[in-house]
Design an enzyme around this catalytic site. Structure first.
Site, PDB file in Angstrom:
ATOM      1  N   HIS A  92       0.843  -1.035  -0.026  1.00 20.00           N
ATOM      2  CA  HIS A  92       0.109   0.119   0.077  1.00 20.00           C
ATOM      3  C   HIS A  92       0.606   1.184   0.273  1.00 20.00           C
ATOM      4  O   HIS A  92       0.597   2.135  -0.743  1.00 20.00           O
ATOM      5  CB  HIS A  92      -1.158  -0.345   1.144  1.00 20.00           C
ATOM      6  CG  HIS A  92      -1.783   1.458   1.589  1.00 20.00           C
ATOM      7  ND1 HIS A  92      -3.335   0.883   1.077  1.00 20.00           N
ATOM      8  CD2 HIS A  92      -1.461   2.732   1.831  1.00 20.00           C
ATOM      9  CE1 HIS A  92      -3.511   2.941   1.042  1.00 20.00           C
ATOM     10  NE2 HIS A  92      -2.461   2.931   1.576  1.00 20.00           N
ATOM     11  N   GLU A  93       1.423   1.137   0.738  1.00 22.31           N
ATOM     12  CA  GLU A  93       2.524   2.305   1.166  1.00 22.31           C
ATOM     13  C   GLU A  93       3.494   2.400  -0.150  1.00 22.31           C
ATOM     14  O   GLU A  93       4.062   3.709  -0.645  1.00 22.31           O
ATOM     15  CB  GLU A  93       3.835   2.769   2.179  1.00 22.31           C
ATOM     16  CG  GLU A  93       2.222   2.780   3.739  1.00 22.31           C
ATOM     17  CD  GLU A  93       1.795   3.275   3.585  1.00 22.31           C
ATOM     18  OE1 GLU A  93       1.527   4.796   3.216  1.00 22.31           O
ATOM     19  OE2 GLU A  93       0.955   3.530   4.170  1.00 22.31           O
ATOM     20  N   HIS A 149       1.710   4.340  -3.044  1.00 14.08           N
ATOM     21  CA  HIS A 149       2.033   5.981  -2.530  1.00 14.08           C
ATOM     22  C   HIS A 149       3.291   6.646  -2.900  1.00 14.08           C
ATOM     23  O   HIS A 149       3.517   7.314  -4.086  1.00 14.08           O
ATOM     24  CB  HIS A 149       1.825   6.056  -0.666  1.00 14.08           C
ATOM     25  CG  HIS A 149       0.492   6.157  -0.402  1.00 14.08           C
ATOM     26  ND1 HIS A 149      -0.560   7.230  -0.831  1.00 14.08           N
ATOM     27  CD2 HIS A 149       0.141   5.956   0.247  1.00 14.08           C
ATOM     28  CE1 HIS A 149      -1.944   6.874  -0.648  1.00 14.08           C
ATOM     29  NE2 HIS A 149      -1.893   5.983   0.302  1.00 14.08           N
ATOM     30  N   GLU A 174      -4.870   8.092  -4.072  1.00 15.64           N
ATOM     31  CA  GLU A 174      -4.549   6.876  -2.736  1.00 15.64           C
ATOM     32  C   GLU A 174      -5.666   5.866  -4.054  1.00 15.64           C
ATOM     33  O   GLU A 174      -5.197   4.355  -3.079  1.00 15.64           O
ATOM     34  CB  GLU A 174      -6.369   7.211  -1.640  1.00 15.64           C
ATOM     35  CG  GLU A 174      -6.639   6.123  -0.871  1.00 15.64           C
ATOM     36  CD  GLU A 174      -5.495   5.549   0.362  1.00 15.64           C
ATOM     37  OE1 GLU A 174      -5.221   4.401   0.885  1.00 15.64           O
ATOM     38  OE2 GLU A 174      -4.682   7.021   0.390  1.00 15.64           O
TER      39      GLU A 174
END
Length: 524
Positions: free
Chosen positions: A289-290, A293, A319
């Site tokens: 997830h990170e 980003h 996001e």
């Protein structure tokens, strides 16, 4: 004026006045004047972003390694930097500089983005923003102590202060219908609460039967119970980051209570994660997830670095990148075809009975749980809708801050059919409110919807994408994301970006159809 070698030269100045009539510079000087204007704006922008990077560095250190007793000094440092930042952001000379920009091409977009930023910051007095940052820094520490002691009263006065300042912020910014709209627009330009309700209400109705259906199909199949060495988990994460294309020469992986991504410079994009010895999937998805980003930040247009045009166009689009990698890729069957030998090589005992199907099902296990960051794709948006409705009530003055723990229980029962047993399962689970990020949460759900819509177009253009993912070849995927999303920065709005890619505005039906297809694939 003398230059460095003693040669006389003249700085370009304003038009010369004779008899109250403006006599413009000769045409040959117009290009020089224009270049000087552009360079002046770029220098001012770069100073602003350098200060923001310093503020981000102080915040990153507070989350990852700052000594406990340093909190008061750190709060002072962050408040001082914010004052310097506010002075530059709200400088009245900005308006005159922005007005002189052109009205076509890149300059037109630059002008619009600069004016939006100037308008927002000129509304917020420097003393107010300094107080806001100081209060948020102290509130974040109080939140951690309240979590540790399971005591909302430790957090309550700080949260009330942050909420009061957030309401004041909304009044400074202005709004047409309700205060919450002003805060929401900070993170998702052009969005308002009424539009969100129009998206979330039908989404909620569609999700309920989907959740019931997959819960029935998956039955009582157990989840993992083995111990997974955290050192080997980190090795697995580092391998995956490299395969995804996250540049570790321009970033790093650290650990924090609440995983996050931060930009400390154009070539310094850092991510954090957490590791759970009893649940290797939890930390793995956090890292993916990170990294989503981080990849977005690393691939924003370099020519517009430290400029408003070189930023993400919205938090919802940001996001969408993390949710795309975490869910559309990380929870796909193809991804687990690639990951199975990786897992078996590092955890041979724990994975001895696993195959692609079993790991694929575990990666997609659904439950009506308490914790948002641990939630599956099916229930995650319910967690966000819960927070959105509570935020809206609090900021609009329809509920009191001290009532949040009970309000949370009520909304959780209505949306997720579970009632938190502890504060850490409920109102104290997220860091966002302590930091003053009211209006942020809806962007998580918007990210899910954007991601599903982008995924449909991507897989139509690259029908062999799953074959590449199964081989660990993420390069075509990353190139597509760079070309269609990352490289555009804030040169397009969220709505324009979605229409450019998919041919229509944001539509939640793509997300619902994505989940229906996944259910059929998981339990055919």
């Amino acid at each position: 004026m003398k230059g460095p070698c003693g040669v006389l030269f003249f700085l370009p100045g304003p038009p010369v006045l004779f008899d109250n009539k403006t006599v413009p510079f000769p045409e040959k000087y117009e290009g020089v004047l224009k270049m000087a204007l552009l360079e002046d704006i770029r220098r001012k922008e770069e100073d602003i972003y350098r200060l923001e990077e310093i503020l981000a560095l102080l915040s990153w250190d507070q989350e990852t390694g700052m000594p406990e007793e340093a909190l008061e000094d750190r709060s002072d440092q962050m408040a001082w930097v914010q004052q310097e930042l506010s002075d530059r952001l709200s400088d009245p000379r900005w308006e005159d500089l922005i007005d002189k920009l052109g009205s076509s091409g890149d300059q037109k977009v630059w002008k619009k983005n600069l004016y939006r930023r100037y308008r927002i910051n000129s509304c917020l007095p420097r003393e107010f923003m300094s107080e806001f940052v100081r209060a948020a820094s102290l509130s974040r520490d109080a939140w951690q102590k309240a979590r540790r002691d399971e005591d909302f009263s430790l957090f309550l006065p700080h949260l009330e202060k942050v909420v009061a300042l957030s309401r004041e912020r909304a009044e400074f910014l202005g709004y047409e219908k309700e205060p919450y709209d002003a805060l929401l627009d900070l993170y998702e330009p052009g969005m308002n609460a009424e539009t969100l309700e129009g998206i979330f209400n039908p989404l909620q109705k569609e999700l309920n039967p989907l959740i019931d259906d997959i819960l029935e199909k998956q039955g009582d199949e157990g989840s993992q119970v083995s111990e997974f060495d955290t050192t080997r988990q980190k090795e697995l994460h580092m391998r995956l980051l490299e395969a995804m294309g996250y540049d570790l020469k321009k970033g790093r992986l650290d650990f924090s209570v609440h995983p996050f991504t931060t930009t400390l410079g154009p070539r310094d994009i850092r991510i954090t994660t957490h590791l759970d010895p009893r649940d290797f999937l939890n930390g793995l998805f956090s890292t993916i997830h990170e990294a989503g980003h981080g990849l977005y930040e690393q691939n924003l247009p370099h020519l517009w670095k430290r400029s408003v045009n070189g930023q993400a166009c919205s938090l919802g689009i940001h996001e969408s990148q993390s949710r795309f990698w975490e869910n559309c890729i990380g929870r796909s069957r193809a991804f687990w075809e690639y990951m199975l030998p990786q897992v078996k090589s590092l955890f041979p005992d724990q994975s001895s009975g696993e195959d692609v199907d079993s790991l694929y099902r575990k990666a997609n296990r659904v439950s009506r749980g308490f914790i948002r960051i641990d939630a599956d794709e099916y229930t995650y948006n319910m967690h966000v809708i819960l927070r959105f409705r509570l935020e809206r009530m609090i900021i609009n003055g329809d509920a009191r801050v001290k009532d949040l723990p009970e309000l949370w229980k009520s909304e959780s029962k209505a949306l997720l059919s579970v009632v938190p047993k502890t504060l850490n399962q409920g109102v104290l689970q997220d860091i966002h409110w302590s930091l003053g990020d009211w209006g942020y949460f809806p962007t998580y759900a918007l990210g899910n919807l954007y991601a599903a819509q982008f995924r449909k177009t991507l897989f139509e253009e690259f029908p062999r994408m799953n074959e590449d993912v199964a081989k660990g070849n993420f390069t075509p995927l990353l190139f597509w994301l760079k070309d269609h999303i990352h490289a555009k920065g804030a040169m397009v709005s969220p709505g324009e970006l979605v229409r450019d890619i998919s041919g229509e505005g944001l539509n939640s039906r793509y997300f619902i159809e994505y989940l229906r297809t996944k259910t059929r694939d998981l339990y055919a």
